[in-house]
Design a protein around this motif. Structure first.
Motif, short mmCIF file in Angstrom:
data_model
loop_
_atom_site.label_atom_id
_atom_site.label_comp_id
_atom_site.label_asym_id
_atom_site.label_seq_id
_atom_site.Cartn_x
_atom_site.Cartn_y
_atom_site.Cartn_z
N LEU A 129 66.98 -84.68 19.58
CA LEU A 129 67.50 -84.69 20.94
C LEU A 129 66.56 -85.48 21.85
N PRO A 132 69.19 -83.44 27.15
CA PRO A 132 70.24 -82.42 26.96
C PRO A 132 71.51 -82.68 27.72
N ALA A 139 74.76 -85.72 26.68
CA ALA A 139 73.49 -85.55 25.97
C ALA A 139 73.20 -86.83 25.19
N VAL A 153 76.11 -81.33 21.72
CA VAL A 153 75.15 -81.36 20.62
C VAL A 153 74.93 -79.93 20.16
N ALA A 155 72.49 -77.80 17.92
CA ALA A 155 71.17 -77.86 17.28
C ALA A 155 71.05 -76.73 16.27
N THR A 163 64.48 -79.09 18.86
CA THR A 163 65.41 -79.04 19.99
C THR A 163 65.10 -77.85 20.88
N HIS A 277 71.83 -72.14 25.25
CA HIS A 277 72.30 -73.47 25.59
C HIS A 277 71.52 -73.99 26.79
N VAL A 281 73.85 -78.89 25.17
CA VAL A 281 73.26 -78.57 23.87
C VAL A 281 73.37 -77.07 23.60
#
Length: 393
Positions: A129, A132, A139, A153, A155, A163, A277, A281
């Protein structure tokens, strides 16, 4: 190249489950896995009813149930062989509407990967990443092909998640649990009759039948972080620790191939994250809530994450608007499972004669309770119901 709809960082069980859940919602997704293949690190895996229901939503539950080896009863024993508690699987299934399916971790990876469209998973493709994103900005992820923008995204990059460190730099990160673990799979001439766990002083061993006559054998013991067998022979270390315990533990360990005995220290996210989050992300699995293995819920909770994350998303949904609900649904539940796993670990960690005597007495008395009473303590974990998913266009 425009904005990708979804990028998943990590091709383990959680990452693949998330990709499949998104795919079933019609959301285009790409998985980036740094390893050269999807060959998993690990041996066996217990899929509890909560995870099996989620896997049904993903369309692979029946395939994995078919690979599980049924056994009439499971339980907990003293190293002498005396049963402390035992439950027949029929009662378990009547309580929770499903079984615990013990399967090879590789079979779970294969089932998830096979259900994804060709080209979804890119191996030997580390991703990181960069930014974000926000409600107004995508992102950004760095891949071997350059930087990519994404509306979402996921992770799933494990307990040492880079991340997570970027999203929550003030979080203390994982903490050593005090336990180290061993795992291996053996092929005995006969299927073991005694299935379940054996608890001793500050350590345990487990025996779980798998498909094709194989047996998953594992151990967990108190040990300093980073400690390893003096001569590098972890099979010999297992026999030293468990060689005098009740059958079939020593016999199964004697069959282990030394190079296939895996040893890993257990680290956990004892301090919950403030959220799962940030921006666009979502953290998933061990990256969000790494836990001790004493409830067998690590992979199960990652599969739950995947279905809950994807359920409200469609090709036209803005993922940034849906992520707060993901945190709201998953953080309290996963934190409770992390706490419950640690509490069981505290019981396993008892090692003085007085403490283990009292533990054995308490477990013996508990074993005299009706099976449904004992199983009811697991209801908050096992009775979870997943949200519905759609079918990919």
């Amino acid at each position: 190249m425009g904005v990708h709809r979804a990028i998943v960082i990590g091709g383990g069980i959680g990452g693949l489950a998330a990709a499949l859940a998104l795919h079933r919602q019609g959301v285009p997704v790409t998985v980036h896995e740094r390893a050269a293949s999807l060959e998993p690190v690990g041996a066996g895996l217990a899929l509890a009813p909560n995870a099996l229901r989620a896997l049904d939503r993903l369309g692979v539950g029946e395939r994995l149930r078919a690979l599980a080896t049924p056994h009439p009863a499971i339980g907990l024993r003293h190293p002498s062989g005396r049963w402390l508690a035992r439950t027949d699987t029929a009662t378990f299934e009547a309580c929770f509407g499903d079984t615990i399916a013990a399967v090879a971790r590789a079979d779970v990876i294969a089932a998830l990967a096979d259900a994804l469209p060709d080209g979804t998973v890119r191996t030997d493709s580390p991703a990181a990443l960069v930014a974000p994103g926000s409600t107004t900005e995508p992102a950004v992820v760095r891949t071997p092909d350059g930087e990519r923008s994404a509306a979402l995204v996921v992770a799933a990059d494990g307990i040492r998640s880079a991340t997570r460190g970027l999203l929550f730099p003030q979080h203390p990160g994982p903490r050593y649990s005090g336990f180290t673990t061993w795992r291996t799979v053996v092929s005995p001439a006969r299927r073991p009759e005694a299935v379940g766990e054996v608890w001793g002083r500050g350590r345990l061993a487990g025996v779980v039948p798998l498909a094709d006559g194989r047996v998953y054998v594992y151990g967990a013991a108190l040990a300093p972080a980073g400690a390893r067998a003096a001569d590098g022979d972890e099979k010999a270390e297992l026999l030293r620790r468990y060689g005098t315990w009740c059958a079939p533990v020593p016999e199964l360990l004697a069959l282990a191939e030394p190079e296939r005995v895996l040893r890993h220290d257990v680290w956990e996210l004892a301090d919950p994250l403030p959220a799962y989050h940030r921006g666009r992300v979502a953290l998933l699995g061990d990256a969000a809530h790494a836990m001790c293995p004493f409830q067998g819920q690590g992979a199960c909770q990652a599969i739950e994450d995947a279905v809950v994350l994807a359920a409200p998303l469609t090709p036209s949904t803005d993922p940034a608007a849906a992520l707060p609900a993901y945190t709201a649904a998953r953080l309290p539940r996963a934190t409770a499972v992390v706490t419950g796993s640690r509490r069981i670990g505290d019981l396993v960690a008892l090692h003085t004669p007085a403490a283990t005597f009292l533990r054995t007495a308490a477990l013996t008395l508990a074993g005299l309770l009706p099976a449904r009473t004992l199983l009811g303590r697991s209801a908050p974990t096992y009775d979870w119901q997943p949200p519905a998913l759609g079918v990919p266009a």
